[in-house]
Scaffold this motif. Structure first.
Motif, mmCIF file in Angstrom:
data_model
loop_
_atom_site.group_PDB
_atom_site.id
_atom_site.type_symbol
_atom_site.label_atom_id
_atom_site.label_comp_id
_atom_site.label_asym_id
_atom_site.label_seq_id
_atom_site.Cartn_x
_atom_site.Cartn_y
_atom_site.Cartn_z
ATOM 1 N N PHE A 68 0.841 -1.181 0.000
ATOM 2 C CA PHE A 68 0.000 0.000 0.000
ATOM 3 C C PHE A 68 0.885 1.242 0.000
ATOM 4 N N LEU A 69 0.802 2.014 -1.077
ATOM 5 C CA LEU A 69 1.654 3.182 -1.242
ATOM 6 C C LEU A 69 0.934 4.485 -0.916
ATOM 7 N N GLN A 70 -0.391 4.467 -1.017
ATOM 8 C CA GLN A 70 -1.166 5.652 -0.663
ATOM 9 C C GLN A 70 -2.607 5.245 -0.426
ATOM 10 N N GLU A 71 -3.360 6.147 0.161
ATOM 11 C CA GLU A 71 -4.774 5.899 0.429
ATOM 12 C C GLU A 71 -5.580 6.038 -0.859
ATOM 13 N N VAL A 72 -6.677 5.311 -0.924
ATOM 14 C CA VAL A 72 -7.649 5.499 -1.995
ATOM 15 C C VAL A 72 -8.910 6.015 -1.332
ATOM 16 N N ARG A 73 -9.439 7.099 -1.879
ATOM 17 C CA ARG A 73 -10.598 7.762 -1.284
ATOM 18 C C ARG A 73 -11.713 7.931 -2.304
ATOM 19 N N MET A 74 -12.866 8.336 -1.819
ATOM 20 C CA MET A 74 -14.006 8.621 -2.683
ATOM 21 C C MET A 74 -13.602 9.649 -3.739
ATOM 22 N N PHE A 75 -14.070 9.448 -4.943
ATOM 23 C CA PHE A 75 -13.830 10.304 -6.118
ATOM 24 C C PHE A 75 -12.428 10.122 -6.710
ATOM 25 N N ASP A 76 -11.581 9.276 -6.121
ATOM 26 C CA ASP A 76 -10.339 8.893 -6.807
ATOM 27 C C ASP A 76 -10.714 8.024 -7.992
ATOM 28 N N GLU A 77 -9.805 7.906 -8.939
ATOM 29 C CA GLU A 77 -10.039 7.096 -10.126
ATOM 30 C C GLU A 77 -8.944 6.034 -10.243
ATOM 31 N N PRO A 78 -9.009 4.995 -9.402
ATOM 32 C CA PRO A 78 -7.952 3.977 -9.422
ATOM 33 C C PRO A 78 -7.990 3.169 -10.715
#
Length: 83
Positions: A68-78
């Motif tokens: 895990f390199l960073q957080e994923v949050r709402m409205f991100d586009e993974p």
């Protein structure tokens, strides 16, 4: 940001962040990220491998390693890369 070169992953697809995917800190939970990886694996198997192997052959996921390199949050586009 990734330490892995993107060309190492020839197949890419987007993932959708849903409100139900978030933990109380508004981060996407680890289990959701695993399901995105499974989606990428399924596309690889069905679209690319299944047409060129015998119907009697089966595939198994032997190992999954996540860093895990960073957080994923709402409205991100993974995006999910699969190799």
């Amino acid at each position: 940001m990734s330490s892995t070169p993107l060309p190492d992953y020839p197949m890419w697809q987007g993932a959708i962040v849903r409100h139900a995917d978030l933990d109380p800190n508004d981060h996407v939970t680890n289990s959701v990220i695993c399901s995105w990886f499974d989606d990428g694996r399924y596309v690889l198997l069905r679209r690319h491998l299944r047409p060129v192997v015998e119907a009697s052959d089966y595939f198994a996921l032997v190992m999954l390693e996540m860093h895990f390199l960073q957080e994923v949050r709402m409205f991100d586009e993974p995006r999910v890369g699969t190799a």
